[in-house]
Write a protein that holds these residues in place. Sequence first.
Motif, PDB file in Angstrom:
ATOM      1  N   LYS A   1       0.806  -1.226   0.000  1.00  0.00           N
ATOM      2  CA  LYS A   1       0.000   0.000   0.000  1.00  0.00           C
ATOM      3  C   LYS A   1       0.844   1.285   0.000  1.00  0.00           C
ATOM      4  CE  LYS A   1      -3.905   2.189   2.323  1.00  0.00           C
ATOM      5  NZ  LYS A   1      -4.932   2.045   3.362  1.00  0.00           N
TER       6      LYS A   1
ATOM      7  N   LYS B   1       1.194   3.202  -3.257  1.00  0.00           N
ATOM      8  CA  LYS B   1      -0.038   3.630  -3.917  1.00  0.00           C
ATOM      9  C   LYS B   1       0.118   4.946  -4.689  1.00  0.00           C
ATOM     10  CE  LYS B   1      -4.918   4.223  -2.899  1.00  0.00           C
ATOM     11  NZ  LYS B   1      -5.947   4.170  -1.877  1.00  0.00           N
ATOM     12  N   LYS B   2       1.033   5.796  -4.267  1.00  0.00           N
ATOM     13  CA  LYS B   2       1.238   7.085  -4.951  1.00  0.00           C
ATOM     14  C   LYS B   2       2.024   6.938  -6.248  1.00  0.00           C
ATOM     15  CE  LYS B   2       0.890   9.802  -0.775  1.00  0.00           C
ATOM     16  NZ  LYS B   2       1.512  10.714   0.159  1.00  0.00           N
ATOM     17  N   HIS B   3       2.464   5.715  -6.556  1.00  0.00           N
ATOM     18  CA  HIS B   3       3.246   5.432  -7.757  1.00  0.00           C
ATOM     19  C   HIS B   3       2.569   4.312  -8.549  1.00  0.00           C
ATOM     20  CE1 HIS B   3       6.295   7.836  -5.737  1.00  0.00           C
ATOM     21  NE2 HIS B   3       6.142   7.050  -4.684  1.00  0.00           N
TER      22      HIS B   3
ATOM     23  N   HIS C   1      -6.487  -1.474  -4.739  1.00  0.00           N
ATOM     24  CA  HIS C   1      -5.908  -0.318  -4.056  1.00  0.00           C
ATOM     25  C   HIS C   1      -6.694   0.963  -4.246  1.00  0.00           C
ATOM     26  CE1 HIS C   1      -2.287  -1.510  -2.005  1.00  0.00           C
ATOM     27  NE2 HIS C   1      -1.959  -2.290  -3.020  1.00  0.00           N
ATOM     28  N   TYR C   2      -7.222   1.176  -5.418  1.00  0.00           N
ATOM     29  CA  TYR C   2      -7.865   2.454  -5.704  1.00  0.00           C
ATOM     30  C   TYR C   2      -9.380   2.443  -5.539  1.00  0.00           C
ATOM     31  CZ  TYR C   2      -3.270   3.712  -7.425  1.00  0.00           C
ATOM     32  OH  TYR C   2      -1.918   3.956  -7.524  1.00  0.00           O
TER      33      TYR C   2
END
Length: 179
Positions: A67, A70-72, A133-134
């Motif tokens: 997690k 998640k920004k990548h 994740h999203y």
Amino acid sequence: MYTERKTEIINRQCYLFLIFLIGCLAGWIYEEIFYWFTEGMLRNRGILYGPWLPIYGIGALGIYAIKPMKKHPALLFFLCAVVTGVVEYVIGVISIRFFGMRLWDYRGLLWNIDGIICLRSVMSFAVMGLVFHYLLEPKAESMVRRINTKIVRIVCLVLFVVFVADCILSALFRTPITY
């Protein structure tokens, strides 16, 4: 202090169990839809009676563990592919070598390794990792936070008992589909 820490640990374990079950259920739904389109029939392909596939739950926990990435999104996609590929390969090898069961067979598909993993499966699991994740996990987390902790724990306990009972009954009486 000890009670707060214990409560935090129990809540965390409960949430991880819910992640596991979400993965199990999502994987079961995915497989039912996939084989409906490819074979034209619905068959419970899992090793358990219930609508859950534990390999996907294990994969979901592996995906959840990454997690922080998640920004990548591109890196997350790659790591989801690696994590789910490793999970699928290890469980596939264990099921064949120790239990004499080939629960799936990718021989003949592009870039397969021992018929246990292939490009299609790893790519589809990576896409599902992004969906997890999203979309799924944020909604699950939000929902769990809104529900009273005691209710969440009771639901987790009931689901755990049902899951364990299914594991026992399936081990005793179920013959899974093999290849």
